[in-house]
Every structure is written in structure tokens, then in C-alpha cells.
Write a protein that holds these residues in place. Structure first.
Motif, mmCIF file in Angstrom:
data_model
loop_
_atom_site.group_PDB
_atom_site.id
_atom_site.type_symbol
_atom_site.label_atom_id
_atom_site.label_comp_id
_atom_site.label_asym_id
_atom_site.label_seq_id
_atom_site.Cartn_x
_atom_site.Cartn_y
_atom_site.Cartn_z
ATOM 1 N N MET A 189 -0.311 0.424 12.865
ATOM 2 C CA MET A 189 -1.231 0.058 11.832
ATOM 3 C C MET A 189 -0.500 -0.132 10.504
ATOM 4 N N LEU A 190 0.432 0.764 10.171
ATOM 5 C CA LEU A 190 1.180 0.631 8.918
ATOM 6 C C LEU A 190 2.067 -0.608 8.936
ATOM 7 N N ALA A 191 2.433 -1.048 10.126
ATOM 8 C CA ALA A 191 3.265 -2.253 10.238
ATOM 9 C C ALA A 191 2.424 -3.521 10.128
ATOM 10 N N GLY A 192 1.073 -3.394 10.082
ATOM 11 C CA GLY A 192 0.210 -4.550 9.929
ATOM 12 C C GLY A 192 -0.300 -5.114 11.231
ATOM 13 N N ALA A 216 7.918 12.323 6.831
ATOM 14 C CA ALA A 216 9.003 11.355 6.652
ATOM 15 C C ALA A 216 8.903 10.659 5.290
ATOM 16 N N ALA A 217 7.682 10.322 4.872
ATOM 17 C CA ALA A 217 7.498 9.671 3.572
ATOM 18 C C ALA A 217 7.855 10.631 2.438
ATOM 19 N N ALA A 218 7.436 11.884 2.550
ATOM 20 C CA ALA A 218 7.760 12.877 1.519
ATOM 21 C C ALA A 218 9.265 13.128 1.469
ATOM 22 N N ASP A 219 9.909 13.216 2.614
ATOM 23 C CA ASP A 219 11.358 13.405 2.671
ATOM 24 C C ASP A 219 12.068 12.255 1.959
ATOM 25 N N LEU A 270 2.327 5.733 -0.707
ATOM 26 C CA LEU A 270 3.680 6.291 -0.797
ATOM 27 C C LEU A 270 4.744 5.246 -0.511
ATOM 28 N N ARG A 271 4.404 4.258 0.291
ATOM 29 C CA ARG A 271 5.361 3.187 0.595
ATOM 30 C C ARG A 271 5.688 2.361 -0.637
#
Length: 167
Positions: A1-4, A31-34, A110-111
Motif C-alpha cells: 500500500m505504501l508503494a502505491g 524502521a521509519a523512526a530509526d 514520516l516518509r
């Protein structure tokens, strides 16, 4: 989903029936927070940015992610640790669907966040393992960021002023 590959609503519907959705979202947020913490973001800054978006559930997810990130490391800069400890937690109760919705929205936000200048070394860096009010790496005995000591600059002598005659 995040990849579209899926629309937002279709992805949210798929997550509500998936048995491993909680673990997958947890891992994606971690992973995003890291990535962001290694890119210079501090916990309080990230929390404020997310809280300004207006969703308290997203802010709560960030606070939890910062706490879990911190728990992975033993020796942490005390300023970084104090920020994580001051973040509000468990302020909002959310059901599973609302939590998934907020987490997906958070991941999309976050992206978009860029790398920023590092002001406090994040956990896991060399600087954080040596910080205790001492020099991190001293090449001249004066600390890591200070120039080599030099002889003091002599000031020009002050001329004594002659007393003015009183009239």
C-alpha cells in the motif's frame, strides 16, 4: 500500500482482516523512526511535528516508537533519554481500526520528513557511548571541538592618564 499498489481505503480494509497487520505496522513504524533518528531528528522534535498534524493517536505512536528505539541501546546521551521520558504516552485510547488508520497516515507523513542537522547524538553512535560530561575524542587534551590552546594575546598597555589640573 505504501508503494502505491493499493488505495488507502483498500489497504486499510486489508489490514483490518490480516492477522499479522499489527506486527507489520509496528515494524514499519520502527524502521521509519530509526531512519529519522539517524537522520538527526530528536524525539521531542518528531513528536511536535506529528502532533501538529492534529491526530493524537499518531503522536502517541511516535512516542511509543521513540521509547522502543531507546530501549535497544545501553549507553545513551542523557539529553536524548530525557526527551523520550518526557513524551506523553497512553493519552488516547484507540481501537484497532483507528490505530491502523493513524499508523498508515503517520507512515505517509514520516516518509516526507528530510534529514536535518544532528544536535544531540542519537543512541548507537560513537559520540553517545562516550558522553558523560567528558571529552568525546581528544586529540590535544582540550576536547573534541575546541582549538589547540595558544599563548594569551597580550593587551596593549594602558596609558595612565595625567590628572587634570583643577581650576
Amino acid at each position: 500500500m505504501l508503494a502505491g499498489e493499493l488505495s488507502y481505503e483498500d489497504g486499510l480494509d486489508a489490514l483490518t482482516v490480516a492477522s499479522d497487520a499489527d506486527a507489520a505496522l509496528h515494524q514499519a513504524v520502527a524502521a521509519a523512526a530509526d531512519r529519522l533518528f539517524q537522520a538527526g531528528w530528536q524525539p521531542a522534535e518528531l513528536y511536535r511535528v506529528v502532533a501538529r498534524l492534529g491526530d493524537p493517536v499518531q503522536a502517541q505512536v511516535v512516542a511509543g516508537a521513540a521509547g522502543r528505539y531507546l530501549a535497544q541501546f545501553r549507553d545513551v546521551d542523557p539529553r536524548w533519554q530525557a526527551q523520550v521520558e518526557e513524551l506523553p504516552r497512553n493519552t488516547v485510547r484507540a481501537d484497532r481500526i483507528r490505530l491502523h488508520d493513524a499508523t498508515l497516515g503517520l507512515l505517509l507523513e514520516l516518509r516526507k520528513l528530510p534529514r536535518i542537522d544532528t544536535l544531540i547524538p542519537p543512541p548507537g553512535t560513537i559520540a553517545a557511548t562516550r558522553y558523560r560530561g567528558r571529552a568525546i575524542a581528544s586529540w590535544n587534551g582540550c576536547g573534541p571541538f575546541w582549538p589547540r590552546p595558544r599563548a594569551p594575546i597580550s593587551r596593549p598597555r594602558r596609558r595612565r592618564s595625567r590628572p587634570r589640573p583643577r581650576s
